[in-house]
Design a protein around this motif. Structure first.
Motif, PDB file in Angstrom:
ATOM      1  N   LYS A 128      34.693  37.302  39.030  1.00 36.32           N
ATOM      2  CA  LYS A 128      35.151  38.560  39.630  1.00 36.32           C
ATOM      3  C   LYS A 128      35.290  39.610  38.547  1.00 36.32           C
ATOM      4  N   SER A 129      34.418  40.591  38.585  1.00 37.46           N
ATOM      5  CA  SER A 129      34.450  41.710  37.613  1.00 37.46           C
ATOM      6  C   SER A 129      34.596  41.204  36.186  1.00 37.46           C
ATOM      7  N   ASN A 160      42.397  29.926  39.636  1.00 37.14           N
ATOM      8  CA  ASN A 160      42.041  30.860  38.575  1.00 37.14           C
ATOM      9  C   ASN A 160      41.993  30.102  37.250  1.00 37.14           C
ATOM     10  N   GLY A 198      38.663  40.651  33.908  1.00 31.97           N
ATOM     11  CA  GLY A 198      38.047  39.966  35.047  1.00 31.97           C
ATOM     12  C   GLY A 198      38.540  38.535  35.168  1.00 31.97           C
ATOM     13  N   GLU A 226      33.430  31.292  41.174  1.00 32.21           N
ATOM     14  CA  GLU A 226      33.287  32.720  41.414  1.00 32.21           C
ATOM     15  C   GLU A 226      33.684  33.521  40.179  1.00 32.21           C
ATOM     16  N   SER A 282      30.089  40.156  38.906  1.00 32.74           N
ATOM     17  CA  SER A 282      30.687  39.406  40.015  1.00 32.74           C
ATOM     18  C   SER A 282      29.602  38.623  40.753  1.00 32.74           C
TER      19      SER A 282
END
Ligand SMILES: Nc1ncnc2c1ncn2[C@@H]1O[C@H](COP(=O)(O)OP(=O)(O)OP(=O)(O)O)[C@@H](O)[C@H]1O
Ligand SMILES: [Mg+2]
Length: 260
Positions: A14-15, A73, A65, A12, A30
């Motif tokens: 994200k921003s 992460n 991001g 994923e 995203s």
């Protein structure tokens, strides 16, 4: 329409943003890639596609991001850690060792990020014997898969462009990845090779239980192969969805397909 539960998401963004000086190459992007999906990434030249791969594989850090891989992460990890987690890629500008044989290139691919002893082995320094024969066997099987086993001993630099692309895929697979990022695998291939490539990529997914993210300009290939497609334009995500929906999206037609 089927909605993804969180467990099925493997990667994923994200921003995600990456700036080069004043240029925003990837701008607040995203998206989520589901397990076992063939996820297409398209967009005009300079849209930020390769930069996105460079961010995912940690060749460059994001300006802001996050990247989440299997609920972890990974935004700040080093490239060898990313590889070790099972993210492998090929390069738009092929990066093979031209003076090494096809077989050696694949063997090095397996150990480049995990174990320097095999690189020593390839370079003529003492290797670990049991591991070496295992790697060799695996490399031969991968060359067989990409249709290059009869040329295992030939130097990579002597291969035609399309063959080099297949060799790069074999090298990426040697890492035993869970997710494979392909940057324009059809570039330089002739029409019949391009046709075979779709089936080849589908087979890869089944055989290795892979998730695949594919950057590709050849629109029929992308439309026929991908489960979902994300469209970038000037660093921004302008569309995301199933091929038929994306194909008919006015913003996409204007930004990309209209110019093709
Ligand atoms: N290391 C870098 N330094 C400066 N600018 C960069 C760098 N890498 C990419 N860019 C710029 O970022 C933008 C996006 O480039 P990128 O290579 O990601 O595009 P792309 O979508 O892969 O294009 P193509 O289809 O031509 O491969 C371009 O304007 C490019 O010039
Ligand atoms: Mg590119």
């Amino acid at each position: 329409m089927q909605t993804a539960d969180n467990n099925s998401i493997v990667l994923e963004a994200k921003s995600l943003t990456r700036r080069f000086g004043g240029l925003v190459a990837v701008n607040n992007v995203s998206f989520a890639v589901k397990k076992h999906e063939i996820f297409g990434l398209i967009g005009p030249n300079g849209a930020g596609k390769t930069t996105l791969f460079n961010l995912i594989t940690a060749l460059i850090p994001p300006s802001s991001g996050e990247l989440i891989y299997q609920n972890q992460n990974i935004s700040q990890l080093r490239p060898h850690k990313i590889a070790g987690l099972g993210i492998a890629r090929t390069f738009q500008n092929i990066r093979l060792f031209g003076e090494l044989s096809a077989l050696e290139n694949v063997i090095v691919g397996r150990h480049l990020h995990t174990n320097s002893s095999m690189i020593k082995g390839v370079l003529g320094l003492p290797p670990a014997p049991s591991e070496e024969s295992k790697s060799r066997q695996q490399a031969l099987e991968l060359l067989e898969m990409v249709g290059l086993s009869d040329r295992a001993q030939e130097k990579a630099k002597n291969f035609a462009y399309g063959d080099q692309r297949r060799l790069e895929i074999a090298r990426a697979l040697a890492l035993e990845p869970q997710i494979l990022l392909l940057d324009e695998p059809a570039a330089g291939m002739n029409p019949s090779e391009k046709q075979q490539l779709s089936e080849f990529i589908r087979n890869l997914r089944e055989r290795f239980n892979l998730t695949i993210v594919l950057i590709e300009h050849h629109v029929p290939l992308v439309m026929g192969l991908c489960d979902r497609i994300a469209v970038l334009d000037f660093g921004q995500l302008i569309a995301l969805g199933e091929p038929a929906i994306v194909r008919d999206d006015p913003a996409v037609i204007e930004a990309y397909l209209g110019n093709a």
